[in-house]
Motif scaffolding. Structure first.
Motif, PDB file in Angstrom:
ATOM      1  N   GLU A  29       0.852   5.696   0.866  1.00 12.38           N
ATOM      2  CA  GLU A  29       0.167   6.832   1.469  1.00 12.38           C
ATOM      3  C   GLU A  29      -0.512   7.684   0.398  1.00 12.38           C
ATOM      4  N   ARG A  85      -3.663   4.139   0.741  1.00 14.92           N
ATOM      5  CA  ARG A  85      -3.606   3.053   1.733  1.00 14.92           C
ATOM      6  C   ARG A  85      -4.397   1.805   1.345  1.00 14.92           C
ATOM      7  N   GLN A 111       0.841  -1.195   0.000  1.00 15.32           N
ATOM      8  CA  GLN A 111       0.000   0.000   0.000  1.00 15.32           C
ATOM      9  C   GLN A 111       0.874   1.241   0.000  1.00 15.32           C
TER      10      GLN A 111
END
Length: 268
Positions: free
Chosen positions: A34, A68, A32
Motif C-alpha cells: 500500500e 500497489r 505489492q
C-alpha cells in the motif's frame, strides 16, 4: 522481502518505515504494498521487475516504486547493501504514481544514510516522521533526469524463445533470420510483433541488454571499462562508449566516478 524478518509492511500504522540490510536476501516473489517505496543500492547491484519491466539498480542508484505496483526482486550481486524506505505519499503529486530509476545525488545520499538509524523501528518516532517527510517531499526535485534502465517482458508467447535467446546471446552477433525461425514467423512479422510488445527494435533491445549488463559489470568493481566493453560484445572501447552515451546520456567514465569506486580502481 527478507526471509530472516517477519515485518509486515502493510500492517504498520506509521507513515514511514526504514529498512536497511548489510547483506540483503530476497524471496523473489511478486508482491505489492500500500505504501510507495524508495529502494537505494549503497553497494552491489540489484535487478527489480516492476509491472512487467526489468530494471537495473547499479551502485548508488535508487528506484521509486509506486504504491500497489506489482514487483519482485531478481538476481543481484553476491553481497548487496540495500536501504528500502516505505512511505505514505502525496496522492495529488503525479510523480509518486510513476516508476523512477535515478542516480542518487550527494545530498539525498547523506539523508538516506542518516535515516539508517531508524532501521526496522516499528514504533512511530516524531523526529523520524519530520525528517522523512522532508526527504520524500523533496524527492521529485532530486530526480531531475530519470534513467530509462529497463527492458519490457513481452506477453506474446511467440517471443518467449526469442527473448530467452537474446538474453543468453546478447554479446554475440545475432541474425534476425535465426530469431524468426525460433518464433516460427517471418522476419517482417517478427520485427513488427517485437516492436509492438517491447517498444524497441531487435537491435535496440540488444543494445539495452548490453548496456545494462555492462552497468552490472562496472558496478561490481571487478572489471575495467575496456574489459567490460569486450565482455558485452563490443569490438572496441570507442564503439562501447558511443553506445553507452547514446543510452545513458553520459560516458562510462562518468558512471565510474559516480559510483565512487575509488581512485585505487583502474578505469582503463
Amino acid at each position: 522481502m527478507n526471509a530472516n524478518d517477519n515485518i509486515k509492511i502493510d500492517e504498520l500504522t506509521k507513515p514511514y518505515f526504514v529498512w536497511f540490510e548489510d547483506n540483503w536476501v530476497h524471496d523473489n516473489v511478486l508482491h505489492q504494498h500500500e505504501k510507495g517505496q524508495l529502494v537505494y543500492v549503497e553497494s552491489g547491484f540489484q535487478y527489480i521487475t516492476i509491472e512487467e519491466r526489468i530494471y537495473l539498480l547499479p551502485q548508488n542508484h535508487a528506484a521509486w516504486i509506486p504504491s500497489r505496483a506489482i514487483h519482485k526482486t531478481n538476481s543481484h550481486s553476491e553481497k548487496i547493501k540495500l536501504m528500502i524506505m516505505f512511505a505514505d505519499t502525496d496522492r495529488q503529486n503525479s510523480f509518486y504514481d510513476e516508476v523512477n530509476v535515478f542516480s542518487v545525488p550527494p545530498v539525498l545520499r547523506e539523508m538516506i544514510k542518516y535515516a539508517e538509524k531508524w532501521s526496522k523501528q516499528q514504533k512511530s518516532n516524531k523526529d523520524e516522521v519530520v525528517f522523512l517527510k522532508a526527504l520524500f517531499n523533496e524527492l521529485p526535485h532530486f530526480v531531475e533526469h530519470s534513467l530509462k534502465l529497463h527492458i519490457c517482458l513481452p506477453k506474446d508467447k511467440r517471443l518467449e524463445k526469442v527473448i530467452e535467446y537474446l538474453h543468453h546471446h546478447y554479446n554475440t552477433e545475432i541474425k534476425i533470420e535465426d530469431l524468426g525461425e525460433l518464433a516460427l514467423v517471418s522476419v517482417r512479422s517478427l520485427e513488427r510483433i517485437f516492436k509492438k510488445e517491447t517498444g524497441l527494435t531487435l537491435s535496440k533491445y540488444q543494445q539495452m541488454l548490453r548496456i545494462i549488463k555492462s552497468l552490472e559489470l562496472l558496478s561490481s568493481g571487478n572489471f575495467t571499462i575496456s574489459e567490460t566493453a569486450y565482455k558485452v560484445g563490443y569490438k572496441s572501447v570507442q564503439a562501447y562508449t558511443r553506445s553507452f552515451q547514446a543510452v545513458m546520456q553520459f560516458r562510462p567514465t562518468d558512471f565510474m566516478k559516480n559510483i565512487n569506486l575509488g581512485s585505487e580502481k583502474r578505469i582503463y
